[in-house]
Scaffold this active site. Structure first.
Site, PDB file in Angstrom:
ATOM      1  N   PHE A   1      31.047 -34.656 -82.723  1.00  0.00           N
ATOM      2  CA  PHE A   1      31.889 -35.816 -83.002  1.00  0.00           C
ATOM      3  C   PHE A   1      31.305 -37.038 -82.301  1.00  0.00           C
ATOM      4  O   PHE A   1      31.269 -37.108 -81.083  1.00  0.00           O
ATOM      5  CB  PHE A   1      33.339 -35.581 -82.570  1.00  0.00           C
ATOM      6  CG  PHE A   1      34.233 -36.678 -83.059  1.00  0.00           C
ATOM      7  CD1 PHE A   1      34.647 -36.708 -84.384  1.00  0.00           C
ATOM      8  CD2 PHE A   1      34.616 -37.718 -82.219  1.00  0.00           C
ATOM      9  CE1 PHE A   1      35.455 -37.738 -84.859  1.00  0.00           C
ATOM     10  CE2 PHE A   1      35.425 -38.749 -82.683  1.00  0.00           C
ATOM     11  CZ  PHE A   1      35.836 -38.748 -84.010  1.00  0.00           C
TER      12      PHE A   1
ATOM     13  N   ARG B   1      34.144 -48.349 -81.274  1.00  0.00           N
ATOM     14  CA  ARG B   1      33.294 -48.873 -82.348  1.00  0.00           C
ATOM     15  C   ARG B   1      32.262 -49.864 -81.802  1.00  0.00           C
ATOM     16  O   ARG B   1      31.195 -50.038 -82.355  1.00  0.00           O
ATOM     17  CB  ARG B   1      34.136 -49.607 -83.397  1.00  0.00           C
ATOM     18  CG  ARG B   1      35.080 -48.730 -84.195  1.00  0.00           C
ATOM     19  CD  ARG B   1      35.643 -49.540 -85.357  1.00  0.00           C
ATOM     20  NE  ARG B   1      36.813 -48.958 -85.974  1.00  0.00           N
ATOM     21  CZ  ARG B   1      36.793 -48.056 -86.953  1.00  0.00           C
ATOM     22  NH1 ARG B   1      35.660 -47.614 -87.414  1.00  0.00           N
ATOM     23  NH2 ARG B   1      37.916 -47.600 -87.475  1.00  0.00           N
TER      24      ARG B   1
ATOM     25  N   GLU C   1      26.742 -47.045 -95.675  1.00  0.00           N
ATOM     26  CA  GLU C   1      27.777 -46.318 -94.935  1.00  0.00           C
ATOM     27  C   GLU C   1      27.287 -45.947 -93.535  1.00  0.00           C
ATOM     28  O   GLU C   1      26.090 -45.779 -93.307  1.00  0.00           O
ATOM     29  CB  GLU C   1      28.134 -45.072 -95.761  1.00  0.00           C
ATOM     30  CG  GLU C   1      29.224 -44.201 -95.227  1.00  0.00           C
ATOM     31  CD  GLU C   1      30.580 -44.889 -95.086  1.00  0.00           C
ATOM     32  OE1 GLU C   1      30.655 -45.829 -94.279  1.00  0.00           O
ATOM     33  OE2 GLU C   1      31.556 -44.458 -95.714  1.00  0.00           O
ATOM     34  N   ASP C   2      28.209 -45.810 -92.597  1.00  0.00           N
ATOM     35  CA  ASP C   2      27.808 -45.413 -91.235  1.00  0.00           C
ATOM     36  C   ASP C   2      27.468 -43.928 -91.155  1.00  0.00           C
ATOM     37  O   ASP C   2      26.482 -43.548 -90.558  1.00  0.00           O
ATOM     38  CB  ASP C   2      28.894 -45.775 -90.192  1.00  0.00           C
ATOM     39  CG  ASP C   2      30.270 -45.260 -90.570  1.00  0.00           C
ATOM     40  OD1 ASP C   2      30.499 -44.994 -91.763  1.00  0.00           O
ATOM     41  OD2 ASP C   2      31.116 -45.105 -89.679  1.00  0.00           O
TER      42      ASP C   2
ATOM     43  N   ASP D   1      29.689 -37.210 -93.715  1.00  0.00           N
ATOM     44  CA  ASP D   1      30.100 -35.977 -93.051  1.00  0.00           C
ATOM     45  C   ASP D   1      30.450 -34.982 -94.167  1.00  0.00           C
ATOM     46  O   ASP D   1      29.561 -34.346 -94.724  1.00  0.00           O
ATOM     47  CB  ASP D   1      31.311 -36.339 -92.174  1.00  0.00           C
ATOM     48  CG  ASP D   1      31.587 -35.324 -91.086  1.00  0.00           C
ATOM     49  OD1 ASP D   1      31.556 -34.139 -91.386  1.00  0.00           O
ATOM     50  OD2 ASP D   1      31.852 -35.720 -89.938  1.00  0.00           O
TER      51      ASP D   1
HETATM   52  C1  PRP Z   1      34.565 -42.435 -91.567  1.00  0.00           C
HETATM   53  C2  PRP Z   1      33.204 -43.018 -91.825  1.00  0.00           C
HETATM   54  C3  PRP Z   1      32.918 -42.621 -93.246  1.00  0.00           C
HETATM   55  C4  PRP Z   1      33.651 -41.312 -93.388  1.00  0.00           C
HETATM   56  C5  PRP Z   1      32.671 -40.173 -93.373  1.00  0.00           C
HETATM   57  O1  PRP Z   1      35.539 -43.293 -92.073  1.00  0.00           O
HETATM   58  O2  PRP Z   1      33.190 -44.419 -91.662  1.00  0.00           O
HETATM   59  O3  PRP Z   1      33.443 -43.562 -94.153  1.00  0.00           O
HETATM   60  O4  PRP Z   1      34.559 -41.216 -92.292  1.00  0.00           O
HETATM   61  O5  PRP Z   1      33.311 -38.941 -93.442  1.00  0.00           O
HETATM   62  P1  PRP Z   1      33.324 -38.012 -94.735  1.00  0.00           P
HETATM   63  O6  PRP Z   1      31.922 -37.912 -95.250  1.00  0.00           O
HETATM   64  O7  PRP Z   1      33.824 -36.689 -94.179  1.00  0.00           O
HETATM   65  O8  PRP Z   1      34.280 -38.577 -95.736  1.00  0.00           O
HETATM   66  P2  PRP Z   1      37.076 -43.294 -91.633  1.00  0.00           P
HETATM   67  O9  PRP Z   1      37.883 -42.628 -92.695  1.00  0.00           O
HETATM   68  O10 PRP Z   1      37.214 -42.740 -90.248  1.00  0.00           O
HETATM   69  O11 PRP Z   1      37.428 -44.845 -91.657  1.00  0.00           O
HETATM   70  P3  PRP Z   1      36.688 -46.058 -90.845  1.00  0.00           P
HETATM   71  O12 PRP Z   1      35.408 -46.360 -91.595  1.00  0.00           O
HETATM   72  O13 PRP Z   1      37.656 -47.188 -90.907  1.00  0.00           O
HETATM   73  O14 PRP Z   1      36.423 -45.582 -89.432  1.00  0.00           O
END
Ligand code: PRP
Length: 180
Positions: A152, A165, A99-100, A103
């Site tokens: 952020f 991105r 995962e990236d 949060d």
């Molecule tokens: C982002 C990110 C993680 C998630 C982390 O995804 O890529 O998957 O939020 O946040 P959290 O721990 O609060 O759940 P997003 O829903 O923005 O979708 P994306 O990967 O398509 O950008």
């Protein structure tokens, strides 16, 4: 218009990310020797980290994708929508979700619960960025790139309204970009 001008500061440089990916890939390759793990990339944010990490892996492995999303703008909606599942059978396989960012932890914990239903032998997490101060759901990655403060961030896969991105580093967006 140059998107780099919307960045207030660089939090994690391209060089630091590349270097850290090498270290993590070596560690995972050692830990999963002879296990042929399945690395899962949650779309879309994890794409850059996933590609860099996989390229540095030296053991047999396969990869697949899952689509999970919970954010609208800078806000976590708390509702995780899973719209694409891996096509590779996960039964009795060793799975690593790459995962990236973690949060609140809501997205990844929903992904873990969904993948558990497939009966994998194990599931571990690798994340590029961890914001432990924001956690709403208890969740810890076995492999972490960088622990970051509650700002952020965009770049290296992370977006603001789907943009930024493609930046090759992780940066903090100027507040005027998301308050205008
Ligand atoms: C982002 C990110 C993680 C998630 C982390 O995804 O890529 O998957 O939020 O946040 P959290 O721990 O609060 O759940 P997003 O829903 O923005 O979708 P994306 O990967 O398509 O950008």
């Amino acid at each position: 218009m140059n998107i780099n001008l919307d960045i207030e500061k660089i939090l994690v440089s391209e060089e630091a990310i590349v270097q850290r990916c090498k270290v993590l890939a070596k560690q995972i390759s050692e830990d999963y020797e002879d296990k042929k793990p399945i690395l899962i990339c949650p779309l879309k944010g994890a794409v850059s980290f996933f590609a860099h990490l996989c390229e540095q892996m030296t053991i047999p492995m396969v990869y697949d994708f899952i689509k999970a999303s919970s954010y609208a703008g800078t806000q976590s909606t708390g509702i995780v929508n899973i719209s694409y599942m891996p096509t590779t059978p996960l039964k009795d396989r060793h799975v690593i979700i790459v995962e990236d960012i973690i949060d609140t932890g809501r997205t990844l914990s929903a992904v873990v619960e969904e993948l558990k239903k497939e009966g994998p032998a194990s599931i571990e997490l690798a994340c590029l960025l961890d914001k432990p101060s924001m956690r709403k759901v208890p969740l810890e990655a076995k492999y972490t790139g960088f622990v970051i403060p509650n700002e952020f961030v965009v770049g290296f896969g992370l977006d603001y309204n789907e943009e930024y991105r493609n930046l090759p580093y992780v940066g903090v967006l100027k507040p005027e970009v998301y308050t205008k």
